[in-house]
Scaffold this motif. Structure first.
Motif, PDB file in Angstrom:
ATOM      1  N   UNK A   6       0.846  -1.204   0.000  1.00 38.66           N
ATOM      2  CA  UNK A   6       0.000   0.000   0.000  1.00 38.66           C
ATOM      3  C   UNK A   6       0.875   1.245   0.000  1.00 38.66           C
ATOM      4  N   UNK A   7       1.972   1.234   0.739  1.00 38.52           N
ATOM      5  CA  UNK A   7       2.897   2.373   0.739  1.00 38.52           C
ATOM      6  C   UNK A   7       3.498   2.587  -0.646  1.00 38.52           C
ATOM      7  N   UNK A   8       3.900   1.516  -1.303  1.00 32.66           N
ATOM      8  CA  UNK A   8       4.453   1.614  -2.654  1.00 32.66           C
ATOM      9  C   UNK A   8       3.412   2.161  -3.626  1.00 32.66           C
ATOM     10  N   UNK A   9       2.206   1.635  -3.568  1.00 34.83           N
ATOM     11  CA  UNK A   9       1.139   2.092  -4.458  1.00 34.83           C
ATOM     12  C   UNK A   9       0.812   3.568  -4.202  1.00 34.83           C
ATOM     13  N   UNK A  10       0.766   3.952  -2.929  1.00 32.34           N
ATOM     14  CA  UNK A  10       0.509   5.362  -2.588  1.00 32.34           C
ATOM     15  C   UNK A  10       1.612   6.257  -3.126  1.00 32.34           C
ATOM     16  N   UNK A  11       2.855   5.835  -2.988  1.00 27.50           N
ATOM     17  CA  UNK A  11       3.983   6.609  -3.494  1.00 27.50           C
ATOM     18  C   UNK A  11       3.953   6.759  -5.004  1.00 27.50           C
ATOM     19  N   UNK A  12       3.588   5.698  -5.695  1.00 25.47           N
ATOM     20  CA  UNK A  12       3.505   5.752  -7.157  1.00 25.47           C
ATOM     21  C   UNK A  12       2.395   6.711  -7.584  1.00 25.47           C
ATOM     22  N   UNK A  13       1.243   6.621  -6.930  1.00 27.57           N
ATOM     23  CA  UNK A  13       0.139   7.534  -7.254  1.00 27.57           C
ATOM     24  C   UNK A  13       0.537   8.974  -6.967  1.00 27.57           C
ATOM     25  N   UNK A  14       1.203   9.209  -5.835  1.00 27.05           N
ATOM     26  CA  UNK A  14       1.666  10.549  -5.475  1.00 27.05           C
ATOM     27  C   UNK A  14       2.642  11.076  -6.525  1.00 27.05           C
ATOM     28  N   UNK A  15       3.601  10.255  -6.933  1.00 32.41           N
ATOM     29  CA  UNK A  15       4.577  10.663  -7.945  1.00 32.41           C
ATOM     30  C   UNK A  15       3.933  10.979  -9.283  1.00 32.41           C
ATOM     31  N   UNK A  16       2.980  10.162  -9.687  1.00 25.85           N
ATOM     32  CA  UNK A  16       2.274  10.422 -10.942  1.00 25.85           C
ATOM     33  C   UNK A  16       1.518  11.744 -10.855  1.00 25.85           C
ATOM     34  N   UNK A  17       0.890  11.985  -9.714  1.00 27.77           N
ATOM     35  CA  UNK A  17       0.178  13.253  -9.521  1.00 27.77           C
ATOM     36  C   UNK A  17       1.102  14.452  -9.589  1.00 27.77           C
ATOM     37  N   UNK A  18       2.305  14.323  -9.016  1.00 25.46           N
ATOM     38  CA  UNK A  18       3.280  15.409  -9.077  1.00 25.46           C
ATOM     39  C   UNK A  18       3.716  15.691 -10.515  1.00 25.46           C
ATOM     40  N   UNK A  19       3.928  14.629 -11.289  1.00 20.04           N
ATOM     41  CA  UNK A  19       4.336  14.806 -12.689  1.00 20.04           C
ATOM     42  C   UNK A  19       3.205  15.435 -13.498  1.00 20.04           C
ATOM     43  N   UNK A  20       1.994  14.922 -13.355  1.00 13.79           N
ATOM     44  CA  UNK A  20       0.849  15.451 -14.117  1.00 13.79           C
ATOM     45  C   UNK A  20       0.598  16.921 -13.776  1.00 13.79           C
ATOM     46  N   UNK A  21       0.726  17.280 -12.504  1.00  8.07           N
ATOM     47  CA  UNK A  21       0.434  18.654 -12.073  1.00  8.07           C
ATOM     48  C   UNK A  21       1.523  19.649 -12.456  1.00  8.07           C
ATOM     49  N   UNK A  22       2.700  19.156 -12.811  1.00  3.76           N
ATOM     50  CA  UNK A  22       3.795  20.054 -13.179  1.00  3.76           C
ATOM     51  C   UNK A  22       4.706  20.411 -12.014  1.00  3.76           C
ATOM     52  N   UNK A  23       4.500  19.793 -10.856  1.00  7.77           N
ATOM     53  CA  UNK A  23       5.342  20.107  -9.692  1.00  7.77           C
ATOM     54  C   UNK A  23       6.784  19.620  -9.876  1.00  7.77           C
ATOM     55  N   UNK A  24       7.031  18.753 -10.832  1.00  7.59           N
ATOM     56  CA  UNK A  24       8.394  18.299 -11.095  1.00  7.59           C
ATOM     57  C   UNK A  24       9.119  19.184 -12.093  1.00  7.59           C
ATOM     58  N   UNK A  25       8.443  20.198 -12.598  1.00  2.00           N
ATOM     59  CA  UNK A  25       9.041  21.151 -13.530  1.00  2.00           C
ATOM     60  C   UNK A  25       9.450  22.407 -12.758  1.00  2.00           C
ATOM     61  N   UNK A  26      10.764  22.596 -12.519  1.00  2.00           N
ATOM     62  CA  UNK A  26      11.185  23.739 -11.695  1.00  2.00           C
ATOM     63  C   UNK A  26      10.796  25.095 -12.274  1.00  2.00           C
ATOM     64  N   UNK A  27      10.723  25.225 -13.602  1.00  2.00           N
ATOM     65  CA  UNK A  27      10.321  26.509 -14.185  1.00  2.00           C
ATOM     66  C   UNK A  27       8.879  26.855 -13.822  1.00  2.00           C
ATOM     67  N   UNK A  28       8.017  25.853 -13.830  1.00  2.00           N
ATOM     68  CA  UNK A  28       6.612  26.070 -13.472  1.00  2.00           C
ATOM     69  C   UNK A  28       6.497  26.458 -12.000  1.00  2.00           C
ATOM     70  N   UNK A  29       7.238  25.779 -11.139  1.00  6.55           N
ATOM     71  CA  UNK A  29       7.201  26.081  -9.706  1.00  6.55           C
ATOM     72  C   UNK A  29       7.746  27.485  -9.453  1.00  6.55           C
ATOM     73  N   UNK A  30       8.852  27.817 -10.090  1.00  7.91           N
ATOM     74  CA  UNK A  30       9.435  29.153  -9.893  1.00  7.91           C
ATOM     75  C   UNK A  30       8.520  30.246 -10.427  1.00  7.91           C
ATOM     76  N   UNK A  31       7.815  29.972 -11.532  1.00  9.54           N
ATOM     77  CA  UNK A  31       6.898  30.996 -12.040  1.00  9.54           C
ATOM     78  C   UNK A  31       5.681  31.140 -11.134  1.00  9.54           C
ATOM     79  N   UNK A  32       5.368  30.111 -10.352  1.00 10.28           N
ATOM     80  CA  UNK A  32       4.313  30.222  -9.346  1.00 10.28           C
ATOM     81  C   UNK A  32       4.806  31.002  -8.124  1.00 10.28           C
ATOM     82  N   UNK A  33       6.032  30.739  -7.707  1.00  5.97           N
ATOM     83  CA  UNK A  33       6.569  31.371  -6.490  1.00  5.97           C
ATOM     84  C   UNK A  33       6.987  32.823  -6.712  1.00  5.97           C
ATOM     85  N   UNK A  34       7.262  33.221  -7.939  1.00  4.75           N
ATOM     86  CA  UNK A  34       7.778  34.562  -8.227  1.00  4.75           C
ATOM     87  C   UNK A  34       6.657  35.533  -8.554  1.00  4.75           C
ATOM     88  N   UNK A  35       5.836  35.823  -7.578  1.00  9.64           N
ATOM     89  CA  UNK A  35       4.705  36.723  -7.793  1.00  9.64           C
ATOM     90  C   UNK A  35       5.194  38.128  -8.137  1.00  9.64           C
TER      91      UNK A  35
END
Length: 142
Positions: A6-35
């Motif tokens: 269950x921990x492995x499955x939860x981690x995989x789902x979490x990782x997929x969600x991070x990739x889909x949302x763009x949280x693994x793209x530092x440019x996207x995160x920085x453009x969010x943080x740089x108001x």
């Protein structure tokens, strides 16, 4: 065994969600943080990560509320929460370092681990630096 699965499955789902949302793209995160840069004509503030964070809060909040007094998980494992709840110097320094690091690089630990899949050298540099920081903290600051 089922808790590890269950921990492995939860981690995989979490990782997929991070990739889909763009949280693994530092440019996207920085453009969010740089108001503050949003006043520039060529720069556009990316507010989309607010929905990612809001979705996470809306999903998790009911579980935290209704299960806050449980002592055992649904898998039968003991739930151990930190007894210390006050804000001290170490917490403020650690949170500040985390925030500054996130703002400078555009990665925090979860998305950085998920971003290993893209084989970007900056991800490896970040993760090695993070590991060195953890080891230094463990061996120097007691």
């Amino acid at each position: 065994m089922s808790d590890k699965l269950i921990s492995l499955l939860s981690g995989i789902i979490f990782g997929i969600g991070l990739v889909i949302s763009g949280m693994t793209n530092p440019e996207k995160v920085l453009s969010f943080l740089s108001i503050s840069h949003s006043w520039s004509a060529e720069y556009k503030w990316d507010y989309s990560l607010i929905f990612v964070m809001g979705g996470a809060i809306i999903t998790a909040a009911p579980f935290f509320y209704f299960l806050k007094n449980k002592e055992v998980s649904s898998l039968g494992l003991k739930i151990s929460l930190p007894a210390k709840q006050d804000i001290d110097k170490k917490l403020v320094i650690g949170a500040s370092l985390f925030g500054v690091g996130w703002g400078l690089v555009g990665f925090c630990p979860g998305p950085a681990i998920s971003a290993i899949a893209v084989f970007d050298p900056i991800v490896i540099v970040f993760l090695v630096s993070m590991a060195v920081g953890v080891l230094v903290k463990q061996n120097i600051i007691k």
